[in-house]
Write an enzyme that holds these catalytic residues in place. Structure first.
Site, short mmCIF file in Angstrom:
data_model
loop_
_atom_site.label_atom_id
_atom_site.label_comp_id
_atom_site.label_asym_id
_atom_site.label_seq_id
_atom_site.Cartn_x
_atom_site.Cartn_y
_atom_site.Cartn_z
N HIS A 40 7.80 -18.00 9.09
CA HIS A 40 7.26 -19.37 8.94
C HIS A 40 6.82 -19.91 7.48
O HIS A 40 7.21 -20.74 6.95
CB HIS A 40 6.04 -20.14 9.76
CG HIS A 40 6.27 -19.93 11.24
ND1 HIS A 40 7.70 -19.79 11.66
CD2 HIS A 40 5.52 -19.77 12.15
CE1 HIS A 40 7.59 -19.89 12.97
NE2 HIS A 40 6.45 -19.93 13.38
N ASP A 76 -23.81 -28.10 15.12
CA ASP A 76 -24.17 -27.18 16.11
C ASP A 76 -25.67 -26.65 15.99
O ASP A 76 -25.90 -25.79 14.72
CB ASP A 76 -23.38 -25.92 16.24
CG ASP A 76 -21.99 -25.93 16.32
OD1 ASP A 76 -21.74 -26.83 17.38
OD2 ASP A 76 -21.25 -25.63 15.58
N ASN A 82 -17.13 -12.94 16.59
CA ASN A 82 -17.53 -12.94 17.86
C ASN A 82 -16.82 -12.21 18.76
O ASN A 82 -17.13 -11.65 19.61
CB ASN A 82 -17.93 -14.30 18.22
CG ASN A 82 -18.97 -15.17 17.63
OD1 ASN A 82 -19.72 -14.33 16.87
ND2 ASN A 82 -19.40 -16.09 17.99
#
Length: 549
Positions: free
Chosen positions: A280, A399, A487
């Site tokens: 790409h 958040d 995470n």
């Protein structure tokens, strides 16, 4: 008249070759992240060419008769199998690409070239990864944030579809199913035994929002990252989280490069840049565009489903249903009575929500929240997490992670906080509001999702408020700071060590059967700070601004 003779079964017999190229291969096939029809074809070809497909694994490791485990990638592999079991397994763990290439070439190829290195999922890298987004499974279930949850979308009742959370590639991989087994919000780590000194230390470490450490990569290759960003949104809307996440991981790697990419060879050794992405990049560098993106943008179905998927609360399944109903524009959706109230709010403020929030405005709103919170509850700690805490120059939403050092005063705080913020016209529209701290359900975590406005303006921004008990705050802060790659690595690392990690705690895992993951115990591992979580897992400490992996 003589009875008709049955035709010889030569054709059927010819399909089975016990001495074929896969002789001796006894494979367990991981069914995730691959189309079921394609999977069945591969199984048939493997069996036709001398191999066997095992439906179960031995419960005590070793794999029994299994010689090979085949999976799409490390993520799919670890959804199905315990990392500890894989460490004990003495066979080959390879990607489906091995099977594909063998079939193409007509010969059995060396397996080491196609081995899945699942351990890399939790090893830190100097460059690589990406931010993603986490989501609540429901208003009454715990969220395992996979990043700084910037792109999460919920339905009004909180029931998550197979939606667009890159952070949650598949709902059963990241959300603990069934009733919450969390204990009450009270714990020894947050009660009166805690000294004033430890409370002050807690405030000093956890209240830092990373204001002084901004994340400002060179970003010399926007011609590439902007195209990848569009593909992220398209694949997310289509429910293809695996592909979406691959582009998501690549963007920070490319952003950090100190040079302008002029040849695909310059990125061949970079983490998160595989052959497909390299191709790409080569096309973009040479032509200034990407044919894959143009194909998607010219496909009415893809274009429409992607558009609908950008409405807050609309996941891939709902977006497809809306398309199948004949809807083609956002104006069409206004007339659909099946939309929930939260989805209608997302539709009404579609353009507002898409606008990013400048860092300095987030900083001012964080200070406002702290002032209002302190007026209600002295000592309350209010931190803006996500990409803001990681030092980004702008944010998709806010958040907000909240707690109180005494371990008790957070109970019932959120309703008062929300009421006060509505009174000053800061909070405007509600999306999700659930209170659990008073009864101690759902780990005692309270949640508010809604829309807010910068003082003096009407432009709506997404805001999430999460109130954690003191003994769970470190896990919530870590999860809602992100990023997604970090995470995921921490969750996989925890799994390999016999734990289960989510935004409410670090738990001992209970044993499953057949090498599969079990549930989690009620007991939570005490971690007062984020660093305690890193140390417990044996992962090198990263400051918030270092978590843009």
């Amino acid at each position: 008249m003589a009875p008709k003779r049955k035709p010889p079964a030569r054709a059927a017999a010819a399909k089975l070759d016990p001495d074929g190229m896969f002789r001796g291969v006894s494979a367990f096939v991981v069914p995730h992240a691959v189309q079921s029809r394609r999977l069945e074809v591969w199984k048939q070809r493997l069996a036709q060419m001398g191999g066997r497909v095992q439906e179960k694994l031995a419960a005590k490791g070793g794999g029994g008769a299994v010689t090979h485990v085949l999976a799409a990638d490390a993520k799919a592999l670890l959804r199905e199998l315990d990392a500890a079991w894989l460490h004990r397994f003495r066979g080959s763990v390879v990607s489906f690409e091995w099977l594909e290439e063998c079939l193409k070439s007509g010969e059995r190829l060396p397996e080491h070239k196609f081995a899945i290195n699942y351990e890399e999922e939790f090893k830190p890298k100097k460059e690589g990864g990406a931010a993603g987004s986490g989501v609540l499974q429901s208003a009454k279930r715990s969220k395992i944030s996979s990043d700084g949850p910037e792109n999460r979308k919920e339905t009004a009742g909180g029931n998550r579809e197979s939606r667009d959370a890159i952070a949650h590639p598949n709902e059963d991989s990241d959300v603990v199913k069934g009733p919450s087994t969390c204990t009450s919000s009270q714990s020894a780590s947050g009660d009166s035994k805690e000294t004033i000194a430890s409370q002050n230390a807690f405030k000093a470490e956890e209240a830092s929002s990373g204001e002084s450490s901004t994340y400002a990569p060179p970003d010399l290759n926007r011609n590439i990252t902007e195209i990848f960003g569009k593909l992220i949104n398209i694949y997310r809307a289509l429910g293809d989280d695996r592909r979406s996440f691959s582009y998501y991981k690549a963007i920070p790697v490319i952003e950090k490069l100190p040079f302008k990419i002029e040849s695909a060879d310059q990125v061949k050794d970079l983490p998160a840049i595989g052959k497909s992405l390299k191709d790409h990049i080569n096309e973009i560098v040479n032509t200034g565009k990407l044919s894959k993106l143009e194909h998607f943008e010219n496909d009415e179905k893809v274009r429409t489903v992607s558009l609908f998927g950008e409405v807050w609360g609309v996941g891939p399944a709902t977006a497809l249903k809306l398309y199948d109903k004949g809807h083609r524009t956002l104006d069409d959706l206004q007339k659909d009575d099946s939309l929930t109230s939260a989805q209608r709010i997302g539709l009404k403020f579609f353009d507002d929500i898409k606008q990013r929030i400048p860092r300095h405005e987030v900083s001012e709103m964080e200070k406002l929240l702290q002032e209002v919170g302190t007026d209600i509850l002295p000592g309350v700690i209010i931190v803006c997490g996500g990409s803001y805490r990681r030092g980004k120059s702008s944010c998709g939403d806010m958040d907000i992670i909240i707690t109180h050092p005494d371990g008790e005063s957070h109970v019932g705080f959120l309703p008062k906080f929300v009421q006060r913020l509505k009174g000053i016209n800061f909070l405007r529209e509600d999306l999700i509001f659930s209170i659990h701290s008073i009864e101690g359900t759902d780990c005692g975590v309270d949640t508010y999702f809604g829309l807010c406005t910068y003082p003096g303006r009407e432009l709506r921004h997404r805001i999430d408020l999460k109130v954690y008990p003191r003994n769970r705050h470190a896990f919530g802060l870590l999860a809602w700071t992100g990023n997604d790659v970090l995470n995921r690595r921490l969750r996989i690392l925890a799994d390999s060590k016999g734990y289960i990690l989510d935004d409410t705690g670090l738990y001992l895992a209970t044993p499953g059967s057949g090498g599969k993951r079990g549930g989690r115990s009620d007991a939570i591992i005490n971690c007062d700070t984020e660093k305690d979580v890193f140390d417990t897992l044996g992962f090198p400490w990263l400051e918030p601004h270092e978590r843009n992996l």
